[in-house]
Design a protein around this motif. Structure first.
Motif, PDB file in Angstrom:
ATOM      1  N   HIS A 109     -20.538  24.990 -22.775  1.00 40.67           N
ATOM      2  CA  HIS A 109     -20.275  26.226 -21.911  1.00 40.67           C
ATOM      3  C   HIS A 109     -18.816  25.890 -21.310  1.00 40.67           C
ATOM      4  O   HIS A 109     -18.821  25.021 -20.374  1.00 40.67           O
ATOM      5  CB  HIS A 109     -21.291  26.399 -20.965  1.00 40.67           C
ATOM      6  CG  HIS A 109     -21.167  27.697 -20.211  1.00 40.67           C
ATOM      7  ND1 HIS A 109     -21.417  28.856 -20.430  1.00 40.67           N
ATOM      8  CD2 HIS A 109     -20.447  27.811 -18.725  1.00 40.67           C
ATOM      9  CE1 HIS A 109     -21.005  29.772 -19.528  1.00 40.67           C
ATOM     10  NE2 HIS A 109     -20.413  28.982 -18.583  1.00 40.67           N
ATOM     11  N   LEU A 110     -17.752  26.741 -21.669  1.00 33.69           N
ATOM     12  CA  LEU A 110     -16.451  26.732 -21.120  1.00 33.69           C
ATOM     13  C   LEU A 110     -16.490  28.219 -20.696  1.00 33.69           C
ATOM     14  O   LEU A 110     -16.620  29.045 -21.529  1.00 33.69           O
ATOM     15  CB  LEU A 110     -15.495  26.278 -21.889  1.00 33.69           C
ATOM     16  CG  LEU A 110     -15.623  24.770 -22.255  1.00 33.69           C
ATOM     17  CD1 LEU A 110     -14.541  24.656 -23.472  1.00 33.69           C
ATOM     18  CD2 LEU A 110     -15.178  23.916 -20.923  1.00 33.69           C
ATOM     19  N   GLU A 111     -16.057  28.540 -19.458  1.00 29.71           N
ATOM     20  CA  GLU A 111     -16.198  29.949 -19.160  1.00 29.71           C
ATOM     21  C   GLU A 111     -15.105  30.777 -19.917  1.00 29.71           C
ATOM     22  O   GLU A 111     -15.409  31.962 -20.350  1.00 29.71           O
ATOM     23  CB  GLU A 111     -15.911  30.244 -17.504  1.00 29.71           C
ATOM     24  CG  GLU A 111     -16.895  29.592 -16.600  1.00 29.71           C
ATOM     25  CD  GLU A 111     -17.791  30.455 -16.005  1.00 29.71           C
ATOM     26  OE1 GLU A 111     -19.112  30.157 -15.682  1.00 29.71           O
ATOM     27  OE2 GLU A 111     -17.434  31.662 -15.628  1.00 29.71           O
ATOM     28  N   ASN A 169     -18.815  35.449 -20.189  1.00 25.38           N
ATOM     29  CA  ASN A 169     -18.013  34.370 -19.753  1.00 25.38           C
ATOM     30  C   ASN A 169     -18.437  33.286 -20.268  1.00 25.38           C
ATOM     31  O   ASN A 169     -18.665  32.218 -19.623  1.00 25.38           O
ATOM     32  CB  ASN A 169     -18.190  34.599 -18.209  1.00 25.38           C
ATOM     33  CG  ASN A 169     -17.580  35.617 -17.367  1.00 25.38           C
ATOM     34  OD1 ASN A 169     -16.459  36.276 -17.893  1.00 25.38           O
ATOM     35  ND2 ASN A 169     -18.125  36.170 -16.553  1.00 25.38           N
ATOM     36  N   HIS A 170     -18.428  33.094 -21.498  1.00 23.08           N
ATOM     37  CA  HIS A 170     -18.382  31.726 -22.322  1.00 23.08           C
ATOM     38  C   HIS A 170     -17.190  32.112 -23.299  1.00 23.08           C
ATOM     39  O   HIS A 170     -17.331  32.977 -24.147  1.00 23.08           O
ATOM     40  CB  HIS A 170     -19.654  31.886 -22.918  1.00 23.08           C
ATOM     41  CG  HIS A 170     -20.099  30.528 -23.975  1.00 23.08           C
ATOM     42  ND1 HIS A 170     -20.962  29.751 -23.621  1.00 23.08           N
ATOM     43  CD2 HIS A 170     -19.245  29.936 -24.850  1.00 23.08           C
ATOM     44  CE1 HIS A 170     -20.953  28.719 -24.420  1.00 23.08           C
ATOM     45  NE2 HIS A 170     -19.944  28.935 -25.366  1.00 23.08           N
ATOM     46  N   LEU A 171     -16.316  31.321 -23.439  1.00 17.71           N
ATOM     47  CA  LEU A 171     -15.037  31.005 -24.314  1.00 17.71           C
ATOM     48  C   LEU A 171     -15.532  31.581 -25.651  1.00 17.71           C
ATOM     49  O   LEU A 171     -16.373  31.098 -26.360  1.00 17.71           O
ATOM     50  CB  LEU A 171     -14.387  29.986 -23.996  1.00 17.71           C
ATOM     51  CG  LEU A 171     -13.208  29.614 -25.151  1.00 17.71           C
ATOM     52  CD1 LEU A 171     -11.945  30.670 -24.640  1.00 17.71           C
ATOM     53  CD2 LEU A 171     -12.726  28.280 -25.068  1.00 17.71           C
ATOM     54  N   HIS A 172     -14.778  32.531 -25.980  1.00 15.88           N
ATOM     55  CA  HIS A 172     -15.175  32.890 -27.431  1.00 15.88           C
ATOM     56  C   HIS A 172     -13.480  33.431 -28.031  1.00 15.88           C
ATOM     57  O   HIS A 172     -12.956  34.104 -27.420  1.00 15.88           O
ATOM     58  CB  HIS A 172     -15.981  33.980 -27.626  1.00 15.88           C
ATOM     59  CG  HIS A 172     -15.945  35.044 -26.530  1.00 15.88           C
ATOM     60  ND1 HIS A 172     -16.131  35.066 -25.353  1.00 15.88           N
ATOM     61  CD2 HIS A 172     -15.446  36.570 -26.991  1.00 15.88           C
ATOM     62  CE1 HIS A 172     -16.092  36.207 -24.782  1.00 15.88           C
ATOM     63  NE2 HIS A 172     -15.377  36.874 -25.668  1.00 15.88           N
ATOM     64  N   LEU A 173     -13.541  33.182 -29.379  1.00 24.17           N
ATOM     65  CA  LEU A 173     -12.217  33.471 -30.231  1.00 24.17           C
ATOM     66  C   LEU A 173     -12.673  34.906 -31.207  1.00 24.17           C
ATOM     67  O   LEU A 173     -13.800  34.473 -31.751  1.00 24.17           O
ATOM     68  CB  LEU A 173     -11.893  32.370 -30.983  1.00 24.17           C
ATOM     69  CG  LEU A 173     -10.352  32.631 -31.622  1.00 24.17           C
ATOM     70  CD1 LEU A 173      -9.767  31.324 -31.729  1.00 24.17           C
ATOM     71  CD2 LEU A 173     -10.498  33.293 -32.945  1.00 24.17           C
ATOM     72  N   HIS A 174     -12.039  35.788 -31.132  1.00 20.01           N
ATOM     73  CA  HIS A 174     -12.597  37.010 -31.864  1.00 20.01           C
ATOM     74  C   HIS A 174     -11.619  36.662 -33.341  1.00 20.01           C
ATOM     75  O   HIS A 174     -10.432  36.393 -33.227  1.00 20.01           O
ATOM     76  CB  HIS A 174     -11.994  38.159 -31.519  1.00 20.01           C
ATOM     77  CG  HIS A 174     -12.853  38.879 -30.320  1.00 20.01           C
ATOM     78  ND1 HIS A 174     -13.811  39.611 -30.245  1.00 20.01           N
ATOM     79  CD2 HIS A 174     -12.819  38.416 -28.840  1.00 20.01           C
ATOM     80  CE1 HIS A 174     -14.456  39.891 -28.814  1.00 20.01           C
ATOM     81  NE2 HIS A 174     -13.422  39.175 -28.260  1.00 20.01           N
ATOM     82  N   LEU A 175     -12.263  36.987 -34.450  1.00 14.84           N
ATOM     83  CA  LEU A 175     -11.834  36.961 -35.639  1.00 14.84           C
ATOM     84  C   LEU A 175     -12.177  38.353 -36.296  1.00 14.84           C
ATOM     85  O   LEU A 175     -13.203  38.715 -36.400  1.00 14.84           O
ATOM     86  CB  LEU A 175     -12.412  35.926 -36.788  1.00 14.84           C
ATOM     87  CG  LEU A 175     -11.787  36.126 -38.168  1.00 14.84           C
ATOM     88  CD1 LEU A 175     -10.456  36.073 -38.352  1.00 14.84           C
ATOM     89  CD2 LEU A 175     -12.635  34.921 -38.830  1.00 14.84           C
ATOM     90  N   LEU A 176     -10.811  39.025 -36.561  1.00 14.78           N
ATOM     91  CA  LEU A 176     -10.975  40.456 -36.834  1.00 14.78           C
ATOM     92  C   LEU A 176     -10.252  40.894 -38.310  1.00 14.78           C
ATOM     93  O   LEU A 176      -8.982  40.267 -38.271  1.00 14.78           O
ATOM     94  CB  LEU A 176     -10.302  41.487 -35.923  1.00 14.78           C
ATOM     95  CG  LEU A 176     -11.166  41.315 -34.545  1.00 14.78           C
ATOM     96  CD1 LEU A 176      -9.956  41.524 -33.355  1.00 14.78           C
ATOM     97  CD2 LEU A 176     -12.167  42.598 -34.635  1.00 14.78           C
TER      98      LEU A 176
END
Ligand code: 5GP
Ligand code: ZN
Length: 116
Positions: free
Chosen positions: A48-50, A99-106
């Motif tokens: 968990h990284l915000e 609020n948990h770091l996420h990277l969108h791939l679109l």
């Protein structure tokens, strides 16, 4: 937010179902529940990284692994030739809602620029 209240931590633990496309010891990738493009995948650290704002020097390898994993998923989804976009929203003005770091791939369609 405590990790045990975090939606994406619950997905990591398997307490909330998700359409998982990749998992390893450091990251999880799953399809966005409200896709904004034909392919819309979220790549998250298992820890968990915000947000990106919470990332520290000790997370350097993790962040590199997230980017390289994203590239591989994009390739596996058939996006390497057509192109695609990665997005990390940070905080209120960035439009971050989980609020948990996420990277969108679109990908899978031509994406407009700039975003709203
Ligand atoms: P943000 O706006 O924070 O950058 O992105 C959060 C993303 O998480 C949104 O695109 C939203 O559709 C997605 N999302 C929210 N709740 C869930 C869920 O329960 N499952 C999945 N797979 N995606 C979710
Ligand atoms: Zn979390």
């Amino acid at each position: 937010m405590a990790a045990n209240e975090c939606l994406f931590c619950k997905i990591v633990l398997g307490d909330v179902p998700a359409d998982i496309v990749h998992e390893d010891d450091q990251v999880l990738a799953f399809r966005d529940i409200n896709p904004r493009a034909p392919i819309h995948i979220l790549i998250i650290p298992k820890q968990h990284l915000e947000s990106l704002a919470s990332v520290a020097d000790e997370n350097r390898d993790l962040m590199g692994h997230m980017m390289l994993t994203t590239k591989k998923i994009a390739r596996d989804e058939g996006l390497s030739q057509s192109g695609y976009r990665t997005v990390i929203n940070i905080g209120a003005d960035g439009g971050q809602t989980v609020n948990h770091l996420h990277l969108h791939l679109l990908g899978g369609r031509a994406l407009r620029w700039p975003p709203g």
